[in-house]
Design an enzyme around this catalytic site. Sequence first.
Site: not given
Lengths: 173, 173
Positions: B93, B130
Amino acid sequence: MVRGGKRSGAGRPRGTGKFGESTVRIRVPEGKLSVVQALLESGDQYALPLFDGRISAGFPSPTDDYSEGKLDLNHHLIHRPATTFFVRVSGDSMIGAGIHQDDLLVVDRSLSPKHQDVVIAVVDSELTVKRLSRKSGSVALMPENPVYAPLEITADMAFEIWGVVTSVIHQFR
Amino acid sequence: MVRGGKRSGAGRPRGTGKFGESTVRIRVPEGKLSVVQALLESGDQYALPLFDGRISAGFPSPTDDYSEGKLDLNHHLIHRPATTFFVRVSGDSMIGAGIHQDDLLVVDRSLSPKHQDVVIAVVDSELTVKRLSRKSGSVALMPENPVYAPLEITADMAFEIWGVVTSVIHQFR
DNA sequence: ACTTTTGATTTCTGTCCCGATAATCTAACT
DNA sequence: AGTTAGATTATCGGGACAGAAATCAAAAGT
């Protein structure tokens, strides 16, 4: 009348000292005393816990037991210190391989460059990092950025491979 | 008749021994004797030469003098060993930030997470890496892969930031 | 006069010794 | 049976010592 008496097994057991092991006396220069003592008393300061991102159940905490074990960057990334060096990256020709401007490369000179290895090469006095292609008898340096073209190595070029890139390190902060 | 004679300045000068410095005697456990002696006799084994890829004139060689100096990975990447740990990356991601599957992240818990930092966070018992967004009062975790969607953090979520990612390490070999 | 040799001096290094402390065992005591 | 006290053996750090090393200065050689 006598208590105890000469016998095997009596007395303070071996290895019950500060280090849990028999000791040897050595001389240490005063300037390095602190680092040696730190090494002895707290083990390897840079052996740090490793978490596996795949194991995420149960809301673990960094303060929990580290079942993944401990890791030392130097030992993990550098297998042969005598033949390893670092290179600071210039340019973006290998951005497809995750190698960015100003990244740090770990390079081992003792590895034999194989097909598809990322290598540090000197071509006509210019230092470059490229992926090595040895297909079909010819040698070529392949960038991983569509902006750049592959470089076929011909006999008239001054060409030398410095070493094989084993890791790339990118710093955020 | 007497040669020499008692005087100041005579005799072997201080600091002319093996270490070039005054020494102290310490006890070292037998098991760690070899590593301590290696540390003393060959300095830091893992302080390796650093080359700057931008300086490429004159066909330099890895065996030349290393004017760029020497670098120790542990010192360079880990500023606070007590609050630093590693995380093995799972998933893709954050591929836009150069963070790939199975990469190794260096995470410092002592850094305060700021807007746009790459962080290790636990959201509802799930560990993720993230980019942190703190824009306009709201908190969100931004992936860097168009396949994934940003995650807005709401009050009902179990949310905790473990630390700030300071480096990412990708190994080729 | 200059160089070399030689003894005196001082420090370094590794090792041994030793007393105080610590840990364990066994006999004596409660 | 549980506790206490002496005996035994290891650790820990300081002192000391012999041999090697490095320097100084006087003596001897060129």
